[in-house]
Motif scaffolding. Sequence first.
Motif, PDB file in Angstrom:
ATOM      1  N   SER A  62     -55.664 -37.378  17.089  1.00 26.06           N
ATOM      2  CA  SER A  62     -55.008 -36.952  15.852  1.00 26.06           C
ATOM      3  C   SER A  62     -55.285 -35.474  15.610  1.00 26.06           C
ATOM      4  O   SER A  62     -56.399 -35.004  15.841  1.00 26.06           O
ATOM      5  CB  SER A  62     -55.514 -37.759  14.652  1.00 26.06           C
TER       6      SER A  62
ATOM      7  N   SER B 191     -52.069 -34.190  10.263  1.00 24.22           N
ATOM      8  CA  SER B 191     -51.320 -35.392   9.892  1.00 24.22           C
ATOM      9  C   SER B 191     -50.619 -36.046  11.085  1.00 24.22           C
ATOM     10  O   SER B 191     -50.018 -37.115  10.958  1.00 24.22           O
ATOM     11  CB  SER B 191     -50.266 -35.041   8.832  1.00 24.22           C
ATOM     12  N   PHE B 192     -50.697 -35.384  12.255  1.00 17.38           N
ATOM     13  CA  PHE B 192     -50.036 -35.923  13.449  1.00 17.38           C
ATOM     14  C   PHE B 192     -50.992 -36.775  14.261  1.00 17.38           C
ATOM     15  O   PHE B 192     -52.120 -36.375  14.552  1.00 17.38           O
ATOM     16  CB  PHE B 192     -49.509 -34.785  14.332  1.00 17.38           C
ATOM     17  N   SER B 193     -50.545 -37.952  14.638  1.00 15.15           N
ATOM     18  CA  SER B 193     -51.328 -38.840  15.500  1.00 15.15           C
ATOM     19  C   SER B 193     -50.489 -39.239  16.714  1.00 15.15           C
ATOM     20  O   SER B 193     -49.333 -39.651  16.558  1.00 15.15           O
ATOM     21  CB  SER B 193     -51.757 -40.099  14.739  1.00 15.15           C
TER      22      SER B 193
END
Length: 263
Positions: A103, A106-108
């Motif tokens: 991650s 906010s991006f995973s």
Amino acid sequence: MDSIEILGYIGALIVGLVLGLIGGGGSILTVPLLVYLLGYNPVIATAYSLFVVGTSSMVGTYQKYKKGLVDFKTGLAFSFPSFVAVYLSRRYLVPGIPDTLFSIGSFSLTKAMGIMIFFAIIMIVASYSMIKNRRENLETSQSQPYYKTFVQGLIIGTVTGLIGAGGGFLYVPALVLWANIPMKKAVGTSLIIVTINSLIGFLGDVQTLDIEWRFLLIFTGISILGIVLGVFLSKFISGKKLKKSFGYFILIMATYIIYKELK
């Protein structure tokens, strides 16, 4: 039966048609079809893809064999290291991948997304090898040393195990460029490799996943009808044009997958 399911079965017919024409690419259609149209998780979709492509390819192998377009010696030489790698990948490697790879803010990057993007990257590499102009030695009887075939089989088997592909879109260029087999014979030979690899890889999935057999068998049956038609039509298309078209087809599908995953 709703409209989405009907579209899915139409897609199954196209999957078989593509396999019959080019000896690969079935999984390139099957996985996106199951994921993006029918809503299956990529892990399940890649497992179903192995069964569909493997079973359909078995029928295609017989059709090509009757036309003298299967080199069993070379095909089996690739198959042994490949199916070992495919089975181990599906049985242990894929289940062991964490649900979230990493991650950043906010991006995973999830396991499902990672599988699809890796799938697309491999497709781009394969498309380049088919689009690029290379001289094909269509008359040579020389074959490469078996240790090279063994290593190539292990690598391709591991890759196809990870992405749930039969591997035809990798084996066709490998047979043409490494084993010096003419395109049309490479297509036929790839089908026997795809059959063995896919069905053995699927055995690894049966032990870890719940399979929806009714849907899978109907989908596969329709794909088999498509492959019979594809093998018939392939005799009207030149090997050179087939190779180029194959490469561009893979490139378009890879671009679409990356767009869908990252948009």
